[in-house]
Design a protein around this motif. Structure first.
Motif, PDB file in Angstrom:
ATOM      1  N   LEU A   1      -1.924   2.242  -5.199  1.00 47.06           N
ATOM      2  CA  LEU A   1      -1.099   3.430  -5.535  1.00 47.06           C
ATOM      3  C   LEU A   1      -1.841   4.742  -5.994  1.00 47.06           C
ATOM      4  N   ARG A   2      -3.127   4.931  -5.251  1.00 45.80           N
ATOM      5  CA  ARG A   2      -3.712   5.976  -5.185  1.00 45.80           C
ATOM      6  C   ARG A   2      -3.280   7.252  -4.870  1.00 45.80           C
ATOM      7  N   ARG A   3      -3.881   8.359  -5.254  1.00 42.44           N
ATOM      8  CA  ARG A   3      -3.369   9.593  -4.861  1.00 42.44           C
ATOM      9  C   ARG A   3      -1.966   9.768  -4.780  1.00 42.44           C
ATOM     10  N   ASN A   4      -1.353   9.613  -5.999  1.00 46.40           N
ATOM     11  CA  ASN A   4      -0.023  10.079  -6.201  1.00 46.40           C
ATOM     12  C   ASN A   4       0.013  10.833  -7.415  1.00 46.40           C
ATOM     13  N   LYS A   5       1.257  10.803  -8.049  1.00 49.22           N
ATOM     14  CA  LYS A   5       1.572  11.767  -9.110  1.00 49.22           C
ATOM     15  C   LYS A   5       1.878  10.792 -10.370  1.00 49.22           C
ATOM     16  N   LEU A   6       1.399   9.515 -10.511  1.00 45.40           N
ATOM     17  CA  LEU A   6       1.817   8.598 -11.706  1.00 45.40           C
ATOM     18  C   LEU A   6       1.318   9.161 -12.806  1.00 45.40           C
ATOM     19  N   ARG A   7       2.081   9.207 -13.884  1.00 51.49           N
ATOM     20  CA  ARG A   7       1.685   9.442 -15.286  1.00 51.49           C
ATOM     21  C   ARG A   7       1.343   8.446 -16.137  1.00 51.49           C
ATOM     22  N   PHE A   8       2.117   7.223 -15.726  1.00 48.19           N
ATOM     23  CA  PHE A   8       2.228   6.018 -16.469  1.00 48.19           C
ATOM     24  C   PHE A   8       1.853   4.744 -15.622  1.00 48.19           C
ATOM     25  N   LEU A   9       1.280   3.633 -16.245  1.00 50.91           N
ATOM     26  CA  LEU A   9       1.445   2.459 -15.485  1.00 50.91           C
ATOM     27  C   LEU A   9       2.561   1.588 -15.860  1.00 50.91           C
ATOM     28  N   PRO A  10       2.979   0.675 -14.835  1.00 52.92           N
ATOM     29  CA  PRO A  10       4.208  -0.183 -15.239  1.00 52.92           C
ATOM     30  C   PRO A  10       3.702  -1.323 -15.776  1.00 52.92           C
TER      31      PRO A  10
ATOM     32  N   ASP B   1       0.823  -1.314   0.085  1.00 53.77           N
ATOM     33  CA  ASP B   1      -0.042  -0.039   0.069  1.00 53.77           C
ATOM     34  C   ASP B   1       1.030   1.187   0.081  1.00 53.77           C
ATOM     35  N   CYS B   2       0.931   1.947  -1.185  1.00 54.40           N
ATOM     36  CA  CYS B   2       1.581   3.332  -1.125  1.00 54.40           C
ATOM     37  C   CYS B   2       0.746   4.487  -1.486  1.00 54.40           C
ATOM     38  N   ASN B   3      -0.523   4.370  -1.095  1.00 50.00           N
ATOM     39  CA  ASN B   3      -1.584   5.451  -1.288  1.00 50.00           C
ATOM     40  C   ASN B   3      -1.178   6.681  -0.786  1.00 50.00           C
ATOM     41  N   SER B   4      -1.373   8.025  -1.211  1.00 46.38           N
ATOM     42  CA  SER B   4      -1.351   9.246  -0.795  1.00 46.38           C
ATOM     43  C   SER B   4       0.132   9.319  -0.421  1.00 46.38           C
ATOM     44  N   ASN B   5       1.004   9.459  -1.364  1.00 48.50           N
ATOM     45  CA  ASN B   5       2.336   9.901  -1.499  1.00 48.50           C
ATOM     46  C   ASN B   5       2.753  10.587  -2.659  1.00 48.50           C
ATOM     47  N   LEU B   6       4.136  10.858  -2.841  1.00 47.51           N
ATOM     48  CA  LEU B   6       4.310  12.018  -4.064  1.00 47.51           C
ATOM     49  C   LEU B   6       5.098  11.154  -5.147  1.00 47.51           C
ATOM     50  N   LEU B   7       4.492   9.945  -5.405  1.00 45.61           N
ATOM     51  CA  LEU B   7       5.449   9.041  -6.606  1.00 45.61           C
ATOM     52  C   LEU B   7       4.920   9.536  -8.036  1.00 45.61           C
ATOM     53  N   GLU B   8       6.054   9.724  -8.728  1.00 43.68           N
ATOM     54  CA  GLU B   8       5.734  10.018 -10.080  1.00 43.68           C
ATOM     55  C   GLU B   8       5.993   8.826 -10.858  1.00 43.68           C
ATOM     56  N   THR B   9       6.739   7.773 -10.375  1.00 43.83           N
ATOM     57  CA  THR B   9       6.963   6.783 -11.170  1.00 43.83           C
ATOM     58  C   THR B   9       6.839   5.528 -10.186  1.00 43.83           C
TER      59      THR B   9
END
Length: 603
Positions: free
Chosen positions: A250-259, A226-234
């Motif tokens: 991975l909710r509520r982060n700054k992801l632009r792409f999915l792995p 669970d990495c919800n609510s962080n500042l992850l861009e990737t």
């Protein structure tokens, strides 16, 4: 060396020192006597600002009763006491713990959550047998390095503290299976975490993480991340190699792409809502063979690829609040139980179909797959299909093409006979009589008992459910929200296929007994009523129940036994007057609520 010998080696007078009576008054002697027999001591919620020394010395000092009574039965021989193995000090006002904590080396469970601790004593290193340590909801800014000595620790709960980093040697906790670091101030995860070989659940949500280390992929047993609510861009591509991963948040982060997930063959739930993802391609989907839940809400998706049909196990798909203007018709071939599309500029599906719910949307999409060209009804306004004056208020097109008997939003007190007459020889699977003034369910609905699976009677004035509804043996979904209902008839237990029932905004004071007897029920929505009680024992028997919405009711307490209802995936309790679980627990989701309740089941 025996336990008492080890203690005596640290303190030669330990076995002879008298208890300090001024501090022991906070703990009844009967409770201490019981603890010596059972090995368990619960001091939760006693408003303690410090732990009385008699607690630390419960297995060291001569008990008070031994000084007053020189004859003991076999059951009262205090020298044959059981070492304290479980100590609960939660929900107090403790600001620190004494170094005397080390006098309890046999502890396997130490629970000190919900206090005001700013540090832990170095004596914690003595608790080599500790298996569960809960120090959540405190004010810890750092952990002592001696924590690394807890080689047998399996569950470590540190959520809701003020940690900015983890101590050296943390990776030596090789027995850890469950680690919760959520709601802290961590900015990085040490790569050495990969040396936690038995970790199965890792919660890093609500921190300040900008990245995850690639080494995280070495956690070969990790099932829940669970990495919800962080500042992850990737997220590192190595994450896709975690073979045991089943739940990824991975909710509520700054992801632009999915792995891509080539090795995550067991992944069942992927939650990436509330990010900035703009594209979903075949490469992101082709390996998700076991996925059951895919949450993509609140992103920037413009389309859904045809390859979505590769997800044959998918049950829940949330696409709400994106920029999707059309859906692939092949989506209708999936066996979805829940599809959310709200907040998209969809042009190819009429809003009234979306409002009917998941099954009608899928049915509509499937009907489009077989189209060789434009339908006549697509070329002309819908009203041209209504030619006979007697049918002027009946949507014949919906009956013929969508198998829906729709007489909704008419503010009618009765459903005219002509509505049922319009069915004629056609098959109808859905009935929508919502947003009328009905005071009773139309008796002629029983004529559809061999075919209807969905019934919507919401937003009417129903005060009871008639037996005609109970005769619809194929019913799987019924919407009765926004009526005046206060009970359900016992005959509803004959609806053995019923999966979803919506009873929100009615007048129920208890969860209707008959619901416990409907074996196929998966979803019960009963928010905004006056429900004050429910039976966790009966709910536990409902093996298929996954969603229970009890928001905005009158629950004064939540029975701890509800935590044993492990089949629940969604439990909503907000808006009730109970004090515990606190709001901080409710916001963490169903798994955290159930775990909290299980921990409070009386031994």
């Amino acid at each position: 060396m025996s336990r008492l010998q080890r203690v005596a080696a640290r303190d030669p007078r330990a076995g002879f020192r008298a208890e300090r009576t001024d501090s022991s008054t906070s703990v009844p002697q009967g409770l201490l006597k019981s603890a010596r027999k059972s090995g368990q001591l619960n001091l939760s919620g006693r408003n303690l600002s410090e732990v009385p020394p008699c607690v630390w010395r419960v297995n060291v000092d001569v008990p008070e009763e031994a000084k007053q009574n020189l004859s003991f039965s076999a059951a009262e021989r205090w020298w044959e006491q059981t070492d304290l193995t479980k100590l609960i000090l939660s929900n107090n006002k403790l600001q620190s713990l004494s170094e005397d904590l080390g006098l309890l080396p046999a502890l396997t469970v130490l629970d000190i959550h919900d206090n005001q601790l700013t540090s832990l004593p170095s004596a914690i290193r003595e608790l080599e047998n500790l298996q569960k340590l809960n120090i959540s909801h405190n004010k810890l800014k750092m952990l002592p390095e001696e924590i690394a000595n807890l080689k047998n620790l399996k569950g470590f709960y540190l959520q809701h503290n003020e940690l900015t980093c983890l101590p050296e040697g943390f990776e030596q906790l090789s027995s850890l299976e469950d680690l919760d670091l959520s709601n802290n101030r961590l900015t990085a995860v040490p790569g050495s975490f990969s040396s936690l070989p038995n970790l199965m659940r890792l919660n890093l949500s609500s921190n300040q993480l900008k990245s995850l280390p690639a080494e995280i992929s070495r956690m070969k047993k990790l099932k829940h991340l669970d990495c919800n609510s962080n500042l992850l861009e990737t997220v590192p591509p190595e994450l896709a190699g975690m073979e045991s991963l089943e739940l990824l948040y991975l909710r509520r982060n700054k992801l632009r792409f999915l792995p891509e997930f080539p090795s995550c063959r067991l992944l069942k739930e992927l939650h990436v809502g509330e990010n900035q993802i703009e594209m979903l391609g075949a490469e992101h989907l082709k390996h998700l063979n076991s996925i059951l839940v895919l949450d993509l809400r609140d992103n920037k998706l413009k389309s859904v690829p045809d390859e979505i049909t590769l997800l044959q196990s998918l049950e829940r798909l949330d696409l709400s609040n994106n920029d999707i203007s059309s859906l692939p018709y092949s989506l209708g071939n999936l066996h979805l139980k829940f599809l959310a599309l709200e907040g998209n500029p969809l042009r190819t599906i009429r809003r009234e179909i979306i409002n009917k719910g998941t099954q009608e949307v899928l049915k509509y999409l499937r009907s489009k797959i077989t189209d060789d060209g434009p339908r006549q009804s697509d070329s002309f306004p819908e009203t041209t299909a209504m030619t006979l004056p007697s049918e002027s208020r009946v949507n014949v097109h919906a009956i013929v093409t969508l198998k829906i008997l729709d007489y909704s939003d008419k503010q009618a007190a009765l459903i005219p006979d002509e509505v049922f007459d319009a069915v004629k020889g056609n098959v109808v699977t859905s009935v929508n009589f919502s947003k009328n003034q009905l005071q009773e369910i139309p008796k002629r609905i029983v004529e559809l008992k061999e075919m209807v699976s969905d019934v919507n009677l919401s937003f009417n004035k129903l005060s009871l459910v008639s037996l005609e509804l109970c005769m619809l043996q194929k019913l799987t979904f019924v919407d009765l929200r926004n009526n005046f209902l206060h009970s359900l008839p016992e005959e509803m237990k004959s609806l053995i296929r019923l999966q979803t029932i919506n009873l929100s905004f009615n007048r129920f004071k208890v969860l209707p007994e008959v619901l416990y007897d409907i074996p196929a029920l998966e979803t019960i929505l009963i928010s905004n009523n006056q429900v004050g009680s429910l039976s966790p024992q009966k709910i536990k028997v409902m093996e298929n129940l996954m969603t229970l919405d009890l928001q905005n009711n009158d629950l004064l307490q939540v029975p701890p036994e509800l935590g044993n209802c492990v089949s629940l995936r969604t439990l909503l309790l907000d808006g009730n007057p109970f004090r515990v679980p606190r709001a901080a627990i409710l916001t963490k989701g169903t798994a955290a609520i159930l775990e909290y309740l299980r921990d409070r089941i009386p031994a």
